[in-house]
Write an enzyme that holds these catalytic residues in place. Sequence first.
Site, mmCIF file in Angstrom:
data_model
loop_
_atom_site.group_PDB
_atom_site.id
_atom_site.type_symbol
_atom_site.label_atom_id
_atom_site.label_comp_id
_atom_site.label_asym_id
_atom_site.label_seq_id
_atom_site.Cartn_x
_atom_site.Cartn_y
_atom_site.Cartn_z
ATOM 1 N N ARG A 121 0.835 -1.192 0.000
ATOM 2 C CA ARG A 121 0.000 0.000 0.000
ATOM 3 C C ARG A 121 0.874 1.247 0.000
ATOM 4 O O ARG A 121 1.964 1.255 0.572
ATOM 5 C CB ARG A 121 -0.906 0.025 1.227
ATOM 6 C CG ARG A 121 -1.873 -1.151 1.310
ATOM 7 C CD ARG A 121 -2.770 -1.027 2.523
ATOM 8 N NE ARG A 121 -1.977 -0.891 3.743
ATOM 9 C CZ ARG A 121 -2.359 -0.182 4.809
ATOM 10 N NH1 ARG A 121 -3.520 0.462 4.793
ATOM 11 N NH2 ARG A 121 -1.596 -0.114 5.876
ATOM 12 N N SER A 183 7.408 -5.541 6.761
ATOM 13 C CA SER A 183 7.046 -6.524 7.795
ATOM 14 C C SER A 183 7.664 -7.888 7.535
ATOM 15 O O SER A 183 6.979 -8.913 7.437
ATOM 16 C CB SER A 183 5.523 -6.616 7.900
ATOM 17 O OG SER A 183 4.982 -5.375 8.266
ATOM 18 N N ASP A 236 5.323 -3.460 11.239
ATOM 19 C CA ASP A 236 3.943 -3.078 11.514
ATOM 20 C C ASP A 236 3.674 -2.885 13.005
ATOM 21 O O ASP A 236 2.862 -2.037 13.390
ATOM 22 C CB ASP A 236 2.962 -4.096 10.918
ATOM 23 C CG ASP A 236 3.311 -5.534 11.280
ATOM 24 O OD1 ASP A 236 4.302 -5.758 11.993
ATOM 25 O OD2 ASP A 236 2.587 -6.443 10.824
#
Length: 519
Positions: A121, A183, A236
């Site tokens: 994203r 992550s 994250d």
Amino acid sequence: MGRVGLGVAVGCAAVTCAIAAALVARRASARARWRRAVALLREFEEGCATPPARLRQVVDAMVVEMHAGLASDGGSKLKMLLTFVDALPNGYGPPRFLTAALAWNEEGIYYSIDLGGTNFRVLRVEVGSGSVINQKVEQQLIPEELAKGTTEDLFNFVALALKSFLEREDGQDVKKALGFTFSFPVRQNSVSSGSLIRWTKGFSIGDMVGKDVAQCLNDALARCGLDVRVTALVNDTTGTLALGHYYDEDTVAAVIIGSGTNACYIERTDAIIKCQGLLTNSGGMVVNMEWGNFWSSHLPRTPYDISLDDETQNRNDQGFEKMISGMYLGEIARLVLHRMAQESDVFGDASDSLSNPFILSTLFLAAIREDDSPDLSEVRRILQEHLKIPDAPLKTRRLVVKVCDIVTRRAACLAAAGIAGILKKLGRDGSGVASSGGSGRATRGQLRRTAVAIEGGLYQGYPVFREYLDEALVEILGEEVARSVTLRVTEDGSGVGAALLAAVHSSNRQQQGGRSHIV
């Protein structure tokens, strides 16, 4: 009655007796099979038991492993990785938590990239006076060939997506702070750089291991002609902590409980023995625990957990994660049901699908457990449509619900024990002794308000799991201490939190007015 008639009568009687005997034997066999299924259920329930005394043993084991991981690399199953994040955003939360001298009011527009799986994203986050006032998100699927290709191809793809996003939103002529949520296991070298330890989640780009992932992205951004550089490289969990702290400055830890699980917390630098002399501006640093790899003999492990471990690619690793995260809970339940099918035949002849690994996802497990209809109609639907088991009687459906409940309760209780372990390490478990960390020191007998940021679909989207976790935390800490602990759900720490960290670490690190330093 003639001889023929007598013979027929005797024959009919014999057949009748044989049929009756067969029916009795069949019923006896069915009862025996059902008793076996119930015995397997009780055996599994006993193996998964998490009474408070056992949970406190897990808490103590977690604290021991945390100390060992802070003392030396490789000294513990917990990696206790340094993030070099020594300052966190601090917005204007509820007035009673406001510390005016530290109020973070860095307004502006910041960006982040969230790469942690098959999708990535790009986010644009606009920060106003003490709040995130607007955000835009664009998501893209990473082609499978890029996940197994070369470093340059992957990061060129990501950089081009960011360039396109910037051109649509703001143009690309202004230098921008960029947070990069990556992550995967990384050994951090600074707040804006870190080397990939290994790939997970289906990625296998061989030439990437050992490289600085932030530099790889920076190089790709330069090739695209963008004047953008990674300001903060985080995972994250750290992003979740940043977002939680932005809204509540009492936040000292963050936990993700979704398809995977991890935790981080604020530690005092003088407690990080393996890095004595480490210089920071504040005396504190966020530590990434990588707690999915935690292990202790006190964890309630069953033969089904061993079978699950044997069928995974990372055998003998991530033991804690395999007991509490969404990726594995459905599979544990499937293994139990499959053994029941083999040894008790409670599902009849239509149980072949239970031999397929991971056919029962945690999404279905949650739906089964939360079915509160009198006839368990949702359970029947899942068994029929997804597992191809038709006509399961109500008592069998109840058996399936119980299996899912046991798996859920154990996972939630162990997650609660992990959280309590962090609180104990920080002296915020009611003991009154601050062993080494947190954003401040406790006084013996004094309870300080503590917030833990939580993110992830298992806690947020599965009410029964959340209820069991909250109950277990009260059992471990006691009601009085538990009232001082707030578990606060955050939304999109991996995206918004990373952008906030980029904002914090892009300003002059010597100026305290733009951030809340970790004390």
